[in-house]
Design a protein around this motif. Sequence first.
Motif, mmCIF file in Angstrom:
data_model
loop_
_atom_site.group_PDB
_atom_site.id
_atom_site.type_symbol
_atom_site.label_atom_id
_atom_site.label_comp_id
_atom_site.label_asym_id
_atom_site.label_seq_id
_atom_site.Cartn_x
_atom_site.Cartn_y
_atom_site.Cartn_z
ATOM 1 N N LEU A 413 118.747 -15.405 36.953
ATOM 2 C CA LEU A 413 118.771 -17.631 35.848
ATOM 3 C C LEU A 413 118.424 -17.166 34.026
ATOM 4 O O LEU A 413 117.572 -16.524 34.056
ATOM 5 C CB LEU A 413 117.431 -18.045 36.783
ATOM 6 N N VAL A 414 120.018 -18.410 34.191
ATOM 7 C CA VAL A 414 119.437 -18.004 32.466
ATOM 8 C C VAL A 414 119.584 -20.227 32.113
ATOM 9 O O VAL A 414 119.693 -20.639 32.628
ATOM 10 C CB VAL A 414 121.187 -17.950 31.646
ATOM 11 N N LEU A 415 118.117 -19.954 30.663
ATOM 12 C CA LEU A 415 117.715 -21.046 30.339
ATOM 13 C C LEU A 415 118.286 -20.884 28.886
ATOM 14 O O LEU A 415 117.740 -20.398 28.140
ATOM 15 C CB LEU A 415 115.909 -21.358 30.535
ATOM 16 N N ILE A 416 119.172 -22.137 29.108
ATOM 17 C CA ILE A 416 119.342 -22.145 27.507
ATOM 18 C C ILE A 416 118.580 -23.110 26.514
ATOM 19 O O ILE A 416 118.311 -24.022 26.549
ATOM 20 C CB ILE A 416 120.791 -22.517 27.032
ATOM 21 N N ALA A 417 118.070 -21.908 25.487
ATOM 22 C CA ALA A 417 116.991 -23.288 24.732
ATOM 23 C C ALA A 417 117.012 -22.730 23.482
ATOM 24 O O ALA A 417 115.825 -22.712 22.500
ATOM 25 C CB ALA A 417 115.223 -22.507 24.915
ATOM 26 N N ALA A 418 118.646 -23.311 22.701
ATOM 27 C CA ALA A 418 119.024 -22.873 21.884
ATOM 28 C C ALA A 418 119.602 -24.471 20.470
ATOM 29 O O ALA A 418 119.396 -24.289 19.197
ATOM 30 C CB ALA A 418 120.554 -22.611 21.304
ATOM 31 N N GLY A 419 118.180 -25.718 21.572
ATOM 32 C CA GLY A 419 118.052 -27.016 20.577
ATOM 33 C C GLY A 419 118.827 -27.532 21.030
ATOM 34 O O GLY A 419 119.573 -27.585 21.494
ATOM 35 N N PHE A 420 118.521 -28.665 20.081
ATOM 36 C CA PHE A 420 119.764 -29.732 19.804
ATOM 37 C C PHE A 420 120.990 -30.063 19.201
ATOM 38 O O PHE A 420 119.847 -29.835 17.609
ATOM 39 C CB PHE A 420 118.858 -30.655 20.286
ATOM 40 N N VAL A 421 122.069 -30.764 18.949
ATOM 41 C CA VAL A 421 122.292 -31.434 18.514
ATOM 42 C C VAL A 421 122.828 -32.254 17.965
ATOM 43 O O VAL A 421 124.052 -32.842 17.167
ATOM 44 C CB VAL A 421 124.478 -30.272 18.567
ATOM 45 N N GLY A 422 121.816 -33.441 17.809
ATOM 46 C CA GLY A 422 122.055 -34.511 17.890
ATOM 47 C C GLY A 422 121.650 -35.178 19.139
ATOM 48 O O GLY A 422 121.721 -35.225 20.364
ATOM 49 N N THR A 423 121.777 -37.290 19.013
ATOM 50 C CA THR A 423 122.184 -38.079 19.861
ATOM 51 C C THR A 423 123.202 -38.197 20.690
ATOM 52 O O THR A 423 124.244 -36.856 20.310
ATOM 53 C CB THR A 423 121.796 -39.335 19.173
ATOM 54 N N GLN A 424 122.772 -38.476 21.723
ATOM 55 C CA GLN A 424 124.522 -38.496 22.933
ATOM 56 C C GLN A 424 125.030 -39.403 22.223
ATOM 57 O O GLN A 424 125.192 -40.326 22.200
ATOM 58 C CB GLN A 424 123.504 -38.688 23.956
ATOM 59 N N GLU A 425 126.532 -38.894 22.164
ATOM 60 C CA GLU A 425 127.285 -40.402 21.369
ATOM 61 C C GLU A 425 127.388 -41.195 22.211
ATOM 62 O O GLU A 425 128.278 -42.454 21.953
ATOM 63 C CB GLU A 425 128.892 -39.302 21.316
ATOM 64 N N LYS A 426 127.554 -40.637 23.260
ATOM 65 C CA LYS A 426 127.710 -42.361 24.467
ATOM 66 C C LYS A 426 126.611 -43.306 24.004
ATOM 67 O O LYS A 426 127.202 -44.578 23.704
ATOM 68 C CB LYS A 426 127.460 -42.195 25.667
#
Length: 490
Positions: A413-426
Amino acid sequence: MGKPTGFLEIERQESKIIDPLTRIQDFKEFHKPLSLEKQSAQAARCMDCGVPFCQNGQMIQGMVSGCPLKNLIPEWNDLIYHHHYQAALKRLLKTNNFPEFTSRVCPALCEAACTCSLNGESVTVRDNEQAIIENGFAQNLMIPQPPKQRINKKIAVIGSGPSGLAVADCLNHRGYYVTVFERDDRIGGLLMYGIPNMKLDKSIINRRIQLMKAEGIEFKVNSGIENKKQVNHLRKQYDRIILACGSRKPRDINVPGRDAKGIYFAVDYLSEVTKRYLSHQLYQSSFANTKDKNVVVIGGGDTGNDCVATAIRLGCKNVIQLEMMDELPCKRALNNPWPEWPRVKKTDYGQQEAIALFHQDPRIYKTTVKEFLKDDQGNLKQVVLISLEPKIIDGRMQMIPVDGSEKVINANLVLIAAGFVGTQEKIAQAFRVHLTPRGTVADTNYQTNQPGIYVAGDMRRGQSLVVWAIKEGREVARVVDKDLMGYSNL
């Protein structure tokens, strides 16, 4: 200043913490507050500085020093030293809408800037804050206070995280009719589903929401506004719209084998675990089954730490946390003087639990994933790690893979907690708002390119702290109020 020699005579004493091997047995909060008598003694350590850096909240060398909300910390420290908890509550609520949240999840920027920490240990500002607000609730001082008069204007707030709740609270008390729209099934945004229950018990959020409802705010759950038809309908119904949808687009890890089964974004994992926990179905879900699995968490921040703690509570066999950067020193370096934010090694609650359970620190520094390895059924079975070294490229420091440093470890099991890159485009497309190169919504003093539509919180500034989200909610409320009324008394 209640006790001029308090900081010399009284030692720092924090809230009691349940032993790691005991607290991992459940998802309950594990801090046990001091008595009000002992907390008052801790407040006596406040020096009432001529320049209270704790409440300064300004940028120093690219990092924030002191409280962004500019909480009146020396004032309410003096008040609780004299056992005037009700007066302290009034001073606290002047600057902070939700002390019960910040006193649990804020990294205490105030304490890092405390003058006492220059040559000793800082005042227990966060614990003092929690004592004030919790005593307020316990003594029935936190009663509904709906506005005496209403302004015939309707405000829509999209998103019920800390910034959305803060702007709703401010504008409601000003007298506007406020409706908060939340796409999830519970109110709270990242407070509800992005932060585990042992860090912020969800009853604390529900308690505040019930108070806000009694004051006249309308909340609508399962009500995402994500297409142009919904937006057009909303614009006809409301005088102003405030976007507070957060920075919900996670940063991915694009390496070979990324499509393996068993790789999840941390926000999805934490959200689902909390949903199952609140529905009493925690161990009935097949989503990201953690028991007896080798878990790898990619990311060394707060979210990564939350994933470590959650995986342990769900019975993982082992947990590793990957950190791209080098290990920080245990003490301030000479080029990192007070009152700058201390760039020192912090071992948080999840890492403490991993050390107690597995007898080793879960963190591996200067390391990332080079490849995910799958079995014949497409399930994740191993991860190829590679070491990193810092290198200056085009004037910027970057972490570069070291050839020949690969290492293979077992992972289910891998959990990606590498941050966020902004708001969702939709969402941006639905509201027709412009985005910055960072993926956040572009604004001029919280006003988007669309008339009558404003933005605040992580959606505007990018991934940040709860305390910053509350500050942005308060500030955009003032901007909207001034826009509608021609002035603002917020």
